[in-house]
Design a protein around this motif. Structure first.
Motif, mmCIF file in Angstrom:
data_model
loop_
_atom_site.group_PDB
_atom_site.id
_atom_site.type_symbol
_atom_site.label_atom_id
_atom_site.label_comp_id
_atom_site.label_asym_id
_atom_site.label_seq_id
_atom_site.Cartn_x
_atom_site.Cartn_y
_atom_site.Cartn_z
ATOM 1 N N ILE A 1 0.872 -1.181 0.000
ATOM 2 C CA ILE A 1 0.000 0.000 0.000
ATOM 3 C C ILE A 1 0.901 1.221 0.000
ATOM 4 C CG2 ILE A 1 -1.843 1.225 1.192
ATOM 5 C CD1 ILE A 1 -2.508 -1.448 2.583
ATOM 6 N N THR A 2 0.861 1.977 -1.080
ATOM 7 C CA THR A 2 1.760 3.131 -1.189
ATOM 8 C C THR A 2 1.159 4.398 -0.605
ATOM 9 O OG1 THR A 2 0.948 3.611 -3.420
ATOM 10 C CG2 THR A 2 2.873 2.181 -3.245
ATOM 11 N N ASN A 3 -0.182 4.464 -0.553
ATOM 12 C CA ASN A 3 -0.789 5.676 -0.004
ATOM 13 C C ASN A 3 -2.282 5.458 0.243
ATOM 14 O OD1 ASN A 3 -2.320 8.506 -1.013
ATOM 15 N ND2 ASN A 3 -0.707 8.756 0.521
ATOM 16 N N VAL A 4 -2.768 6.058 1.359
ATOM 17 C CA VAL A 4 -4.200 6.168 1.615
ATOM 18 C C VAL A 4 -4.498 7.653 1.688
ATOM 19 C CG1 VAL A 4 -6.081 5.737 3.217
ATOM 20 C CG2 VAL A 4 -4.339 3.977 2.853
ATOM 21 N N ASN A 5 -5.471 8.086 0.903
ATOM 22 C CA ASN A 5 -5.767 9.513 0.835
ATOM 23 C C ASN A 5 -7.233 9.772 1.146
ATOM 24 O OD1 ASN A 5 -6.844 11.859 -1.254
ATOM 25 N ND2 ASN A 5 -4.968 12.403 -0.160
ATOM 26 N N ILE A 6 -7.476 10.894 1.838
ATOM 27 C CA ILE A 6 -8.843 11.324 2.150
ATOM 28 C C ILE A 6 -9.030 12.729 1.614
ATOM 29 C CG2 ILE A 6 -10.467 11.906 3.987
ATOM 30 C CD1 ILE A 6 -9.017 9.753 5.692
ATOM 31 N N SER A 7 -10.033 12.892 0.741
ATOM 32 C CA SER A 7 -10.380 14.201 0.196
ATOM 33 C C SER A 7 -11.811 14.513 0.603
ATOM 34 C CB SER A 7 -10.268 14.198 -1.334
ATOM 35 O OG SER A 7 -8.944 13.944 -1.734
ATOM 36 N N SER A 8 -11.977 15.602 1.351
ATOM 37 C CA SER A 8 -13.310 15.957 1.864
ATOM 38 C C SER A 8 -13.819 17.228 1.192
ATOM 39 C CB SER A 8 -13.251 16.155 3.382
ATOM 40 O OG SER A 8 -12.837 14.944 3.995
ATOM 41 N N TYR A 9 -15.153 17.283 1.006
ATOM 42 C CA TYR A 9 -15.752 18.379 0.241
ATOM 43 C C TYR A 9 -17.002 18.908 0.916
ATOM 44 C CZ TYR A 9 -12.846 16.373 -3.451
ATOM 45 O OH TYR A 9 -11.793 15.895 -4.174
ATOM 46 N N ALA A 10 -17.282 20.191 0.612
ATOM 47 C CA ALA A 10 -18.570 20.810 0.969
ATOM 48 C C ALA A 10 -19.191 21.311 -0.324
ATOM 49 C CB ALA A 10 -18.369 21.952 1.942
ATOM 50 N N SER A 11 -20.500 21.228 -0.417
ATOM 51 C CA SER A 11 -21.179 21.704 -1.629
ATOM 52 C C SER A 11 -21.132 23.224 -1.660
ATOM 53 C CB SER A 11 -22.620 21.212 -1.652
ATOM 54 O OG SER A 11 -23.317 21.678 -0.513
ATOM 55 N N PRO A 12 -21.163 23.844 -2.838
ATOM 56 C CA PRO A 12 -20.969 25.299 -2.939
ATOM 57 C C PRO A 12 -22.234 26.113 -2.731
ATOM 58 C CG PRO A 12 -21.101 24.355 -5.130
ATOM 59 C CD PRO A 12 -21.197 23.208 -4.169
ATOM 60 N N ASP A 13 -23.077 25.691 -1.787
ATOM 61 C CA ASP A 13 -24.328 26.434 -1.570
ATOM 62 C C ASP A 13 -24.351 27.096 -0.201
ATOM 63 O OD1 ASP A 13 -24.315 23.844 -0.559
ATOM 64 O OD2 ASP A 13 -26.500 23.765 -0.446
ATOM 65 N N GLY A 14 -23.202 27.251 0.395
ATOM 66 C CA GLY A 14 -23.108 27.977 1.661
ATOM 67 C C GLY A 14 -21.987 28.980 1.566
ATOM 68 N N GLY A 15 -21.829 29.820 2.538
ATOM 69 C CA GLY A 15 -20.750 30.789 2.528
ATOM 70 C C GLY A 15 -19.396 30.114 2.608
ATOM 71 N N VAL A 16 -18.378 30.843 2.186
ATOM 72 C CA VAL A 16 -17.033 30.279 2.151
ATOM 73 C C VAL A 16 -16.555 29.925 3.558
ATOM 74 C CG1 VAL A 16 -14.629 30.762 1.591
ATOM 75 C CG2 VAL A 16 -16.440 31.516 0.045
ATOM 76 N N LYS A 17 -16.817 30.792 4.534
ATOM 77 C CA LYS A 17 -16.375 30.542 5.901
ATOM 78 C C LYS A 17 -17.044 29.307 6.476
ATOM 79 C CE LYS A 17 -15.907 32.785 10.403
ATOM 80 N NZ LYS A 17 -16.174 34.023 11.197
ATOM 81 N N LEU A 18 -18.360 29.220 6.301
ATOM 82 C CA LEU A 18 -19.105 28.071 6.807
ATOM 83 C C LEU A 18 -18.624 26.779 6.135
ATOM 84 C CD1 LEU A 18 -21.468 26.722 8.320
ATOM 85 C CD2 LEU A 18 -22.927 27.326 6.357
ATOM 86 N N ASN A 19 -18.464 26.815 4.831
ATOM 87 C CA ASN A 19 -18.071 25.610 4.097
ATOM 88 C C ASN A 19 -16.654 25.173 4.433
ATOM 89 O OD1 ASN A 19 -20.527 25.408 2.921
ATOM 90 N ND2 ASN A 19 -19.892 26.093 0.877
ATOM 91 N N THR A 20 -15.783 26.133 4.712
ATOM 92 C CA THR A 20 -14.406 25.775 5.073
ATOM 93 C C THR A 20 -14.398 24.977 6.370
ATOM 94 O OG1 THR A 20 -13.516 27.729 3.966
ATOM 95 C CG2 THR A 20 -12.130 26.690 5.639
ATOM 96 N N THR A 21 -15.129 25.479 7.367
ATOM 97 C CA THR A 21 -15.213 24.761 8.648
ATOM 98 C C THR A 21 -15.852 23.385 8.453
ATOM 99 O OG1 THR A 21 -15.409 26.857 9.845
ATOM 100 C CG2 THR A 21 -16.118 24.863 10.979
ATOM 101 N N LEU A 22 -16.898 23.337 7.657
ATOM 102 C CA LEU A 22 -17.637 22.101 7.437
ATOM 103 C C LEU A 22 -16.758 21.055 6.732
ATOM 104 C CD1 LEU A 22 -20.453 20.918 7.880
ATOM 105 C CD2 LEU A 22 -21.102 21.816 5.642
ATOM 106 N N ALA A 23 -16.038 21.468 5.673
ATOM 107 C CA ALA A 23 -15.189 20.532 4.927
ATOM 108 C C ALA A 23 -14.039 20.048 5.798
ATOM 109 C CB ALA A 23 -14.652 21.209 3.664
ATOM 110 N N GLU A 24 -13.485 20.940 6.606
ATOM 111 C CA GLU A 24 -12.381 20.554 7.485
ATOM 112 C C GLU A 24 -12.857 19.553 8.534
ATOM 113 O OE1 GLU A 24 -8.770 22.695 9.991
ATOM 114 O OE2 GLU A 24 -10.575 23.844 9.463
ATOM 115 N N ASN A 25 -14.055 19.773 9.115
ATOM 116 C CA ASN A 25 -14.598 18.844 10.108
ATOM 117 C C ASN A 25 -14.872 17.466 9.476
ATOM 118 O OD1 ASN A 25 -14.461 20.769 12.121
ATOM 119 N ND2 ASN A 25 -16.594 21.423 11.912
#
Length: 558
Positions: free
Chosen positions: A215-239
């Motif tokens: 196994i060379t790598n395990v990766n996690i990519s998390s996303y928020a949909s673009p229907d909220g404010g940038v600040k809210l979505n940043t916190t949400l995607a990070e969580n």
């Protein structure tokens, strides 16, 4: 006798005497041959002979057949005969004036054989006058045949290998998506239990336990949909990222999986949004995509799309939920057998190898007999794979077994008649048989084969088109390519090509000597001929009768 009767009778006797008088022999100076010496072109020895019958020579009632003969030790070959007639002969041949003489041009060609290297071109004359015929002495008009073009060797070409597809390391990738509810970052049990996620964990666990996987790598990519404010979505995607990383660490620990893990998040997944919209059946999708292209500011984009109330409702139900997710992915290397393992199994247990492993095994040895044995096993174990037959034929060809090569190439063609490698190799067999038309047809079906250009170069040389041959060879560093350059009189390039030949042989040095002879370099002639003869003693006899070296003293080369 009455004088009035005597004079006409005397004139009649005189005319009859002149009419029956034999024509004399002709001199060599009356004839010119181009080229001189003669030269082999495309397996033929062409010649253009121009000449003249002198004034007051050609009997008005005579017919003369002129035939060129190339005379060599042990035999002679006749060329194209030409017929000429006197002024009082009724016929359709060229008429030669008795008083003025006449000029003639004869084109002829002889099928080349090696004995012609040391030969003379003669003209034979057969005269017919009424019921009588006789031969005039033959006239020698040229000496020797330059046979440098015959050094071209189709047997030295490299057949096309039908390559194996063996890969020691095969890349595998697995992934699974965990969806989140709007404005939430908690992992729901129904998402973790779905088949997609469970299969991912199972594959990861199996890879960790397998001795031939890494196994060379395990990766996690998390996303928020673009229907909220940038600040809210940043916190949400990070969580969402933190929750997924914590979950995966626990799963990897439980399953004894050790691997590097990377993670990142995207606050507003506009790229994913655009992709899903473009693939959807939403009626106003073109309008939505135009809005995305018109506005670069994320908040303005969001507001403009929300202004399309009816459309936004469809987006909220069909598109946006798919953009609230974490994607877990794993890159895994599947490591195959080592070269040593493959070589041993090819000798002891070839059936345990895949066809690609077996074909690869043959590339691990330089011994032709070992290669042939491996390819033969491939044909026995995998008779429906054309590559074994093709590659066995390749070894046959390189070893000089043209019959064996042809048989195996034909077997390969039965399995896969459209293989460009097989067609290329069948074309090589045709070249060795001087069957140029069928060779050209086969090469026409061989596009993309690396060895094709050299084969085409030889084909064009055998046809006598040396300029086209040079273009086909390109930057190839082979004896054949250098020969084409010599025949087009590019001696500097030929010298550079010969100097770059990877494994120079007797022919390489012989051609170097030819370049030396054509550039008036005595030292290059003798030095290179000595090297050629040291590698192949037959080269001494070849050089002794080669017109390329006629003006050089090569008596010391034995």
């Amino acid at each position: 006798m009455n004088k009035k009767l005597y004079l006409p009778l005397l004139l009649a006797v005189l005319v009859a005497f002149v009419g029956c008088k034999k024509m004399g022999g002709l001199k060599a100076e009356y004839f010119t041959v181009t080229p001189n010496p003669l030269e082999v072109v495309g397996g033929e020895v062409p010649a253009t002979i121009t000449g003249q019958f002198p004034e007051k020579y050609f009997n008005k009632k005579a017919t003369v057949v002129v035939t060129p003969y190339l005379v060599y030790e042990g035999g002679e070959t006749a060329g194209t005969p030409y017929t000429y007639q006197g002024e009082k002969v009724v016929g359709n041949d060229q008429t030669i004036s008795y008083k003025l003489g006449g000029n003639i041009t004869m084109k002829t060609s002889f099928k080349y054989i090696p004995a012609m290297r040391k030969s003379d071109l003669y003209l034979a004359f057969k005269v017919s006058q009424g019921k009588k015929s006789y031969d005039l002495p033959r006239v020698k008009v040229a000496e020797g045949v330059l046979s440098t073009a015959e050094i071209c060797d189709p047997n030295s070409l490299t057949p096309a290998l039908a390559a194996d597809k063996f890969q020691r390391i095969i890349k595998e990738n697995y992934q699974a998506d965990i969806l989140f509810l709007i404005q939430q970052a908690n992992l729901r049990s129904e998402e973790l239990k779905k088949a997609e996620v469970q299969d991912f964990q199972s594959n990861l666990k199996d890879a960790a336990a397998a001795p031939n996987k890494k196994i060379t790598n395990v990766n996690i990519s998390s996303y928020a949909s673009p229907d909220g404010g940038v600040k809210l979505n940043t916190t949400l995607a990070e969580n969402r990222e933190n929750a997924t990383v914590k979950y995966m660490k626990g799963q990897m620990k439980n399953n004894n999986v050790e691997a590097d893990m990377t993670a990142e998040f995207t606050a507003q997944d506009w790229e994913g949004f655009q992709e899903l919209v473009s693939k959807s059946n939403i009626q106003d999708k073109d309008l939505i995509l135009r809005v995305l292209s018109m506005y670069k500011d994320p908040e303005q984009r969001e507001q403009e799309i929300k202004n399309m109330s009816s459309t936004f409702q469809i987006l909220a139900e069909e598109i946006l939920p798919k953009l609230r997710y974490s994607r877990i992915s794993a890159a895994i290397d599947v490591i195959g057998k080592s070269d040593e393992e493959i070589s041993k199994l090819a000798a002891s247990d070839p059936k345990s190898l895949t066809v690609d492993e077996l074909l690869y095994a043959a590339t691990l040895t330089k011994n032709p007999s070992e290669k042939a044995a491996i390819y033969k096993k491939a044909t026995e174990i995998y008779p429906n794979d054309y590559r074994g037959f093709n590659n066995l034929g390749m070894v046959n060809f390189e070893q000089g077994d043209l019959n064996g090569a042809e048989n195996n190439f034909k077997k390969a063609a039965k399995v896969n008649p459209n293989s460009p490698e097989v067609q290329m190799n069948l074309g090589l067999i045709d070249l060795t048989k001087d069957e140029l038309n069928s060779a050209e047809q086969a090469f026409g079906k061989s596009a993309g084969v690396n060895e094709l250009n050299d084969a085409l170069g030889v084909l064009y040389m055998q046809k006598g088109d040396y300029t086209k041959a040079v273009r086909a060879f390109g930057d190839s560093k082979t004896n054949n390519a250098a020969l084409a350059q010599i025949l087009t009189k590019d001696y500097n390039k030929a010298k550079n090509t010969l100097s770059a030949v990877s494994e120079p042989n007797a022919t390489t040095y012989y051609l170097m000597a030819v370049v030396g002879a054509r550039t008036n370099n005595q030292k290059a002639v003798t030095d290179n001929l000595k090297k050629a003869v040291s590698l192949d003693s037959n080269m001494a006899q070849q050089a002794a009768t080669d017109l390329e070296f006629a003006k050089y003293d090569i008596s010391s080369i034995k």
